[in-house]
Design a protein around this motif. Structure first.
Motif, PDB file in Angstrom:
ATOM      1  N   PHE A 592       0.854  -1.174   0.000  1.00 13.49           N
ATOM      2  CA  PHE A 592       0.000   0.000   0.000  1.00 13.49           C
ATOM      3  C   PHE A 592       0.898   1.234   0.000  1.00 13.49           C
ATOM      4  CE2 PHE A 592      -3.306  -2.578   2.508  1.00 13.49           C
ATOM      5  CZ  PHE A 592      -3.915  -3.002   1.332  1.00 13.49           C
ATOM      6  N   GLY A 593       0.465   2.255  -0.699  1.00 14.35           N
ATOM      7  CA  GLY A 593       1.258   3.481  -0.736  1.00 14.35           C
ATOM      8  C   GLY A 593       2.420   3.414  -1.693  1.00 14.35           C
ATOM      9  N   SER A 594       2.377   2.473  -2.643  1.00 21.30           N
ATOM     10  CA  SER A 594       3.457   2.401  -3.643  1.00 21.30           C
ATOM     11  C   SER A 594       2.862   2.651  -5.014  1.00 21.30           C
ATOM     12  CB  SER A 594       4.152   1.038  -3.602  1.00 21.30           C
ATOM     13  OG  SER A 594       3.258   0.004  -3.947  1.00 21.30           O
ATOM     14  N   ALA A 595       3.195   3.785  -5.596  1.00 13.50           N
ATOM     15  CA  ALA A 595       2.719   4.126  -6.926  1.00 13.50           C
ATOM     16  C   ALA A 595       3.543   3.394  -7.980  1.00 13.50           C
ATOM     17  CB  ALA A 595       2.786   5.630  -7.145  1.00 13.50           C
ATOM     18  N   ARG A 596       2.973   3.304  -9.185  1.00 13.68           N
ATOM     19  CA  ARG A 596       3.668   2.652 -10.307  1.00 13.68           C
ATOM     20  C   ARG A 596       3.955   3.690 -11.384  1.00 13.68           C
ATOM     21  NH1 ARG A 596       2.068   0.259 -15.247  1.00 13.68           N
ATOM     22  NH2 ARG A 596      -0.124   0.794 -14.826  1.00 13.68           N
ATOM     23  N   LEU A 597       5.205   3.746 -11.793  1.00 17.97           N
ATOM     24  CA  LEU A 597       5.576   4.659 -12.869  1.00 17.97           C
ATOM     25  C   LEU A 597       5.161   4.022 -14.188  1.00 17.97           C
ATOM     26  CD1 LEU A 597       6.933   7.358 -13.504  1.00 17.97           C
ATOM     27  CD2 LEU A 597       9.107   6.136 -13.701  1.00 17.97           C
ATOM     28  N   ALA A 598       4.035   4.480 -14.745  1.00 22.96           N
ATOM     29  CA  ALA A 598       3.508   3.881 -15.969  1.00 22.96           C
ATOM     30  C   ALA A 598       4.238   4.374 -17.215  1.00 22.96           C
ATOM     31  CB  ALA A 598       2.017   4.201 -16.093  1.00 22.96           C
ATOM     32  N   ARG A 599       4.796   5.595 -17.141  1.00 24.98           N
ATOM     33  CA  ARG A 599       5.566   6.146 -18.261  1.00 24.98           C
ATOM     34  C   ARG A 599       6.510   7.209 -17.753  1.00 24.98           C
ATOM     35  NH1 ARG A 599       6.257  10.182 -21.924  1.00 24.98           N
ATOM     36  NH2 ARG A 599       6.428   9.594 -24.145  1.00 24.98           N
ATOM     37  N   LYS A 600       7.751   7.139 -18.139  1.00 18.75           N
ATOM     38  CA  LYS A 600       8.705   8.188 -17.791  1.00 18.75           C
ATOM     39  C   LYS A 600       8.560   9.349 -18.762  1.00 18.75           C
ATOM     40  CE  LYS A 600      12.273   5.280 -15.680  1.00 18.75           C
ATOM     41  NZ  LYS A 600      13.696   4.865 -15.724  1.00 18.75           N
ATOM     42  N   GLY A 601       8.804  10.553 -18.266  1.00 17.86           N
ATOM     43  CA  GLY A 601       8.716  11.732 -19.112  1.00 17.86           C
ATOM     44  C   GLY A 601       9.322  12.941 -18.433  1.00 17.86           C
ATOM     45  N   LYS A 602       9.452  14.027 -19.182  1.00 14.82           N
ATOM     46  CA  LYS A 602      10.114  15.224 -18.664  1.00 14.82           C
ATOM     47  C   LYS A 602       9.241  16.478 -18.715  1.00 14.82           C
ATOM     48  CE  LYS A 602      14.699  13.605 -20.135  1.00 14.82           C
ATOM     49  NZ  LYS A 602      15.883  13.897 -20.995  1.00 14.82           N
ATOM     50  N   ALA A 603       8.210  16.460 -19.533  1.00 14.54           N
ATOM     51  CA  ALA A 603       7.456  17.694 -19.765  1.00 14.54           C
ATOM     52  C   ALA A 603       6.546  18.042 -18.598  1.00 14.54           C
ATOM     53  CB  ALA A 603       6.640  17.570 -21.046  1.00 14.54           C
ATOM     54  N   CYS A 604       5.933  17.052 -18.001  1.00 10.02           N
ATOM     55  CA  CYS A 604       5.001  17.282 -16.906  1.00 10.02           C
ATOM     56  C   CYS A 604       4.690  15.945 -16.244  1.00 10.02           C
ATOM     57  CB  CYS A 604       3.712  17.953 -17.398  1.00 10.02           C
ATOM     58  SG  CYS A 604       2.834  16.987 -18.652  1.00 10.02           S
ATOM     59  N   THR A 605       3.995  16.011 -15.107  1.00 11.39           N
ATOM     60  CA  THR A 605       3.601  14.814 -14.368  1.00 11.39           C
ATOM     61  C   THR A 605       2.081  14.697 -14.373  1.00 11.39           C
ATOM     62  OG1 THR A 605       5.518  14.956 -12.911  1.00 11.39           O
ATOM     63  CG2 THR A 605       3.634  13.681 -12.114  1.00 11.39           C
ATOM     64  N   LEU A 606       1.579  13.526 -14.704  1.00  6.84           N
ATOM     65  CA  LEU A 606       0.148  13.256 -14.672  1.00  6.84           C
ATOM     66  C   LEU A 606      -0.113  12.162 -13.641  1.00  6.84           C
ATOM     67  CD1 LEU A 606      -0.680  13.218 -18.500  1.00  6.84           C
ATOM     68  CD2 LEU A 606      -0.743  15.149 -16.917  1.00  6.84           C
ATOM     69  N   LEU A 607      -0.950  12.482 -12.676  1.00 12.15           N
ATOM     70  CA  LEU A 607      -1.294  11.536 -11.614  1.00 12.15           C
ATOM     71  C   LEU A 607      -2.681  10.969 -11.894  1.00 12.15           C
ATOM     72  CD1 LEU A 607      -0.234  13.708  -8.516  1.00 12.15           C
ATOM     73  CD2 LEU A 607       1.171  12.092  -9.817  1.00 12.15           C
ATOM     74  N   THR A 608      -2.805   9.660 -11.958  1.00 15.13           N
ATOM     75  CA  THR A 608      -4.081   9.057 -12.292  1.00 15.13           C
ATOM     76  C   THR A 608      -4.165   7.661 -11.712  1.00 15.13           C
ATOM     77  OG1 THR A 608      -5.609   8.654 -14.116  1.00 15.13           O
ATOM     78  CG2 THR A 608      -3.264   8.168 -14.515  1.00 15.13           C
ATOM     79  N   ALA A 609      -5.257   6.952 -12.008  1.00 13.45           N
ATOM     80  CA  ALA A 609      -5.445   5.614 -11.447  1.00 13.45           C
ATOM     81  C   ALA A 609      -6.517   4.878 -12.241  1.00 13.45           C
ATOM     82  CB  ALA A 609      -5.849   5.697  -9.972  1.00 13.45           C
ATOM     83  N   ALA A 610      -6.615   3.570 -11.998  1.00 11.89           N
ATOM     84  CA  ALA A 610      -7.666   2.697 -12.530  1.00 11.89           C
ATOM     85  C   ALA A 610      -7.766   2.810 -14.053  1.00 11.89           C
ATOM     86  CB  ALA A 610      -8.987   2.991 -11.839  1.00 11.89           C
ATOM     87  N   SER A 611      -8.977   2.956 -14.590  1.00 12.09           N
ATOM     88  CA  SER A 611      -9.171   2.941 -16.046  1.00 12.09           C
ATOM     89  C   SER A 611      -8.536   4.142 -16.728  1.00 12.09           C
ATOM     90  CB  SER A 611     -10.662   2.906 -16.380  1.00 12.09           C
ATOM     91  OG  SER A 611     -11.287   4.106 -15.973  1.00 12.09           O
ATOM     92  N   MET A 612      -8.297   5.215 -15.987  1.00 12.19           N
ATOM     93  CA  MET A 612      -7.743   6.423 -16.599  1.00 12.19           C
ATOM     94  C   MET A 612      -6.249   6.317 -16.868  1.00 12.19           C
ATOM     95  SD  MET A 612     -10.287   8.309 -17.234  1.00 12.19           S
ATOM     96  CE  MET A 612      -9.810  10.018 -17.476  1.00 12.19           C
ATOM     97  N   VAL A 613      -5.597   5.287 -16.359  1.00  8.87           N
ATOM     98  CA  VAL A 613      -4.164   5.120 -16.638  1.00  8.87           C
ATOM     99  C   VAL A 613      -3.956   4.863 -18.120  1.00  8.87           C
ATOM    100  CG1 VAL A 613      -2.119   3.711 -16.190  1.00  8.87           C
ATOM    101  CG2 VAL A 613      -3.669   4.281 -14.311  1.00  8.87           C
ATOM    102  N   GLU A 614      -4.651   3.872 -18.675  1.00 14.96           N
ATOM    103  CA  GLU A 614      -4.489   3.537 -20.086  1.00 14.96           C
ATOM    104  C   GLU A 614      -4.989   4.672 -20.975  1.00 14.96           C
ATOM    105  OE1 GLU A 614      -2.810   1.345 -22.909  1.00 14.96           O
ATOM    106  OE2 GLU A 614      -2.848   0.771 -20.788  1.00 14.96           O
ATOM    107  N   THR A 615      -6.097   5.307 -20.579  1.00 20.00           N
ATOM    108  CA  THR A 615      -6.607   6.441 -21.352  1.00 20.00           C
ATOM    109  C   THR A 615      -5.579   7.565 -21.400  1.00 20.00           C
ATOM    110  OG1 THR A 615      -8.879   5.914 -20.713  1.00 20.00           O
ATOM    111  CG2 THR A 615      -8.463   8.149 -21.489  1.00 20.00           C
ATOM    112  N   THR A 616      -4.956   7.847 -20.282  1.00 19.30           N
ATOM    113  CA  THR A 616      -3.944   8.907 -20.222  1.00 19.30           C
ATOM    114  C   THR A 616      -2.733   8.556 -21.071  1.00 19.30           C
ATOM    115  OG1 THR A 616      -4.680   9.514 -17.998  1.00 19.30           O
ATOM    116  CG2 THR A 616      -2.477  10.232 -18.657  1.00 19.30           C
ATOM    117  N   LEU A 617      -2.301   7.307 -20.993  1.00 19.47           N
ATOM    118  CA  LEU A 617      -1.155   6.881 -21.809  1.00 19.47           C
ATOM    119  C   LEU A 617      -1.456   7.024 -23.292  1.00 19.47           C
ATOM    120  CD1 LEU A 617      -0.059   3.705 -19.814  1.00 19.47           C
ATOM    121  CD2 LEU A 617       1.204   5.846 -19.998  1.00 19.47           C
TER     122      LEU A 617
END
Length: 733
Positions: A592-617
């Protein structure tokens, strides 16, 4: 020709009356002990009212003066291991249960003073009512929330009706674990009008649970008379209505109550429970405080005087005298010893005001204000030693492609194999090849007796799950749609979320709630909400939202090993998605309390979860903006992975929170505030927030799409964050 045939219930429903011979059948020693317990309760409550009038009780003091016979008569049939709970008016029941647990088997009240442990019981309860650290809950519960599990008191509830499902839950645990115990839930006539009371009684009847619903009918819900509450004033009818016995009894007669309890216990032993007992009684005082109800105008002095003539202390003294079991002097001695115990307890909790006539509470007895946030939930020490894994820890040949919902089914069934205390509760979970979503398929194939179908009564069965969790089970509750959490809000938030803190901590609440979320399906405004933000308002809850099959298995395993309540948000859009899980390992955990880095990047940070992870990617891919995407996985604000979030924002200096949910239920505002507090000096842009509309989702497809946070809004936010002019303007300014 119309014929009318009376419908007669086969369920026992009767009034139980007794005579002097029933009193004579009890031993002198027992009768004297029970009489002294009634005296003790009366003197205890009189002292509590004195303390309240002196300003030494912070909060209400709901006295049960006049109702002592029911408490003592009922408790005389229970062992220490049997469990009880009560409502806001429970001093009499709790004190009787506590004192029984500390009374030596050969205690002779005419020959002995109260033992130190018996006086300690009086002191502990008084200290709790006064809000002191030496109270049973450290002063957090006070008069209305009392717990002492070692004496068979898992906890009272100040919410009307809230305690009935808890007691049914205790009984469910005892039945499945084969303990042989029974549970008793005490409540008043007003409580019987609450819907959750009927939900609890119905479910208890469905599963033959060993629980007694003990109704103290004192005719008034605060000031509202029974005739103003219901058309059917024969309240024992509610038992046969649900197919279990109802017994009416004189609640001012201790032995009558004892006989009713004995019959109820015999019924449960022979045929199963539950049983409803209605004890006709009267509270001599107003709802709270030391004034009679007549002073508030809702009942007459004549009515009160009629009931005062039936004072249970006087009735008991008369029976003892008539049977030649005690003289007036002997009964006075019992009263003197009860008073002495109460006065000794009070003396330990107060001291004289210097140079004054009053009393005050010694400073040493107050709780430490710095401890106010302790025991909201545990420290996760129960997860130490578990095998925590991420998908990167497995080789490709060790993984198998699996659908999300299949992984859920497999994980739950495997957990039930490991731990026989896990049960599943919910609507339709026993049908449809695994419930409405298929998540219970594996459990049904292997453990059908532990998959418990529930009626449409979310508040009731969530409360039962809480009671069961407090008494040895590890329930998994399925909530069919996220909005239905509002139906169960009392138990989820007044109950589960607060129970550890208000009772002083030190005990587990191992309860998992699975919530299906499907805002995209067109089910409309009452079936489409994501309650994550609602749960986040109550820090007793841990919230996880798996976005992949692998994460579901690991997070569910952690949830089922955790001693805190955990809500698992399951987004229906993910159910048929595919991802890899270990072929031969379903026992790993994810912290618990461990986030997963779904994509590395430099321009900005997007925080999301559940179904919105794939949509954001997908949106990041189509825009070509080099955004870093973090799958939060854990959503409760006090349990977020701030190390990962802070490291990312310090690199990108720009952040947005991406959610699908309607704006009012979103978590984004809470997260934005915390990000600005922690990372303000590292931000080159305001924190942005993708969310749904003000409106709840609706049925119409184009309107529903507009009501949700989606790709277009994510794209707009990405463009804003990637726009360099805002930063340049800020520098110039």
């Amino acid at each position: 020709m119309v014929r009318r045939r009376p419908i007669i219930t086969d369920t026992p429903w009767y009034r139980l009356d007794i005579g002097l011979s029933d009193w004579a059948a009890e031993s002198q020693q027992d009768l004297l002990r029970w009489y002294q317990q009634m005296l003790l309760i009366r003197r205890f409550e009189e002292k509590v009212l004195d303390l309240a009038n002196a300003g030494l009780v912070h909060g209400p003091a709901h006295a049960s003066i006049g109702q002592e016979a029911g408490a003592v008569g009922a408790m005389s049939v229970l062992s220490t291991q049997d469990r009880i709970n009560g409502t806001h008016r429970a001093h009499h029941q709790v004190l009787a249960k506590l004192i029984n647990a500390q009374t030596p088997q050969d205690f002779a009240p005419l020959a002995q003073d109260f033992t130190p442990s018996m006086i300690g019981t009086v002191e502990g309860l008084m200290a709790e009512i006064m809000g002191l650290k030496t109270g049973y809950c450290g002063g957090r519960g006070g008069s209305m929330h009392m717990r002492h599990d070692a004496s068979g008191i898992p906890g009272t509830s100040a919410i009307i009706g809230g305690n009935l499902p808890h007691a049914a839950g205790y009984a469910l645990a005892d039945k499945l674990l084969g303990t042989g115990r029974i549970s008793v839930s005490f409540f008043g006539d007003g409580t019987l009008m609450a819907g959750v009371s009927h939900e609890a009684m119905n479910i208890a009847a469905l599963y033959d649970l060993p629980v007694i619903f003990f109704l103290e009918n004192n005719f008034y819900a605060v000031s509202t008379h029974l005739r103003e509450q219901t058309r059917e004033t024969r309240l024992t009818s509610r038992g046969p209505m649900f197919g279990f016995p109802g017994i009416e009894v004189d609640g001012m007669d201790m032995i009558a109550v004892r006989r009713a309890m004995q019959e109820a216990r015999e019924i449960i032993t022979a045929k199963g429970g539950p049983v409803l007992i209605e004890a006709i009684c009267y509270r001599f005082l107003h709802q709270s405080g030391s004034r009679p109800g007549s002073e508030f105008g809702y009942r007459s002095r004549e009515e009160e005087q009629e009931w005062r003539a039936r004072d249970p202390l006087a009735i008991t003294a008369s029976r003892l005298s008539e049977l030649g079991m005690a003289t007036a002097d002997q009964m006075a001695l019992l009263d003197e010893r009860a008073r002495a115990a109460v006065e000794e307890a009070a003396a330990r909790l107060t001291e004289p005001v210097p140079n004054g006539n009053g009393l005050r509470i010694p400073e040493r007895l107050w709780p430490d204000p710095a401890e106010i946030d302790e025991h909201i939930r545990g420290d996760l020490s129960e997860l130490k030693g578990q095998r925590f894994r991420e998908i990167e820890n497995f080789a490709a040949h060790e993984l198998t492609p699996t659908k999300y919902i299949s992984a859920a089914s497999q994980a739950i069934a495997r957990a039930m194999e490991r731990d026989p205390r896990i049960v599943i509760m919910g609507e339709d979970v026993h049908r449809l090849r695994g419930g409405v979503s298929g998540a219970t398929k594996g459990a049904l194939e292997r453990w059908p007796e532990r998959v418990l179908a529930m009626p449409i009564a979310e508040n009731g069965f969530v409360g039962i799950a809480l009671g069961a969790a407090l008494c040895g089970l590890r329930p998994i509750v399925e909530i069919m749609f996220g909005d239905f959490c509002l139906v169960a809000a009392d138990q989820l938030f007044n109950g589960v979320a607060k129970v550890r803190h208000m009772f002083g901590g030190g005990f587990p609440v191992p309860l998992v709630v699975r919530v299906r979320v499907s805002p995209h399906t067109g089910y409309g405004s009452q079936h489409s909400g994501d309650p994550s933000g609602l749960f986040a308002l109550f820090p007793g809850w841990r919230i996880v939202a798996p976005s992949t099959p692998f994460d579901y298995v690991g997070l569910m395993n952690s949830a089922l090993l955790c001693d805190d309540p955990v809500v698992v948000i399951e987004h229906v859009a993910l159910f048929q998605s595919e991802g890899s899980i270990p072929t031969d390992d379903l026992d790993y955990c994810i912290r618990f309390g461990s986030a997963r880095l779904a994509r590395k990047g430099k321009a900005c940070t997007l925080l999301t979860a559940a179904s919105m992870v794939e949509t954001t990617l997908d949106v990041v891919q189509t825009t070509g903006i080099d955004a870093e995407v973090i799958d939060l996985r854990t959503l409760d604000p006090t349990g977020l992975d701030w190390s990962v979030i802070e490291a990312s924002v310090k690199r990108t200096n720009r952040v947005a929170i991406v959610e699908q949910v309607a704006r009012g239920l979103s978590l984004g505002g809470r997260l934005t505030q915390e990000i600005q507090r922690r990372l303000f000096d590292h931000l080159d842009h305001e924190v942005l927030h993708v969310t749904g509309s003000l409106a709840a989702p609706v049925v119409s497809a184009p309107l529903n799409k507009t009501a949700l946070g989606g790709p277009e809004r994510i794209r707009d936010v990405l463009v804003q964050l990637a726009e360099p002019r805002w930063a340049e303007t800020r520098v110039v300014a």
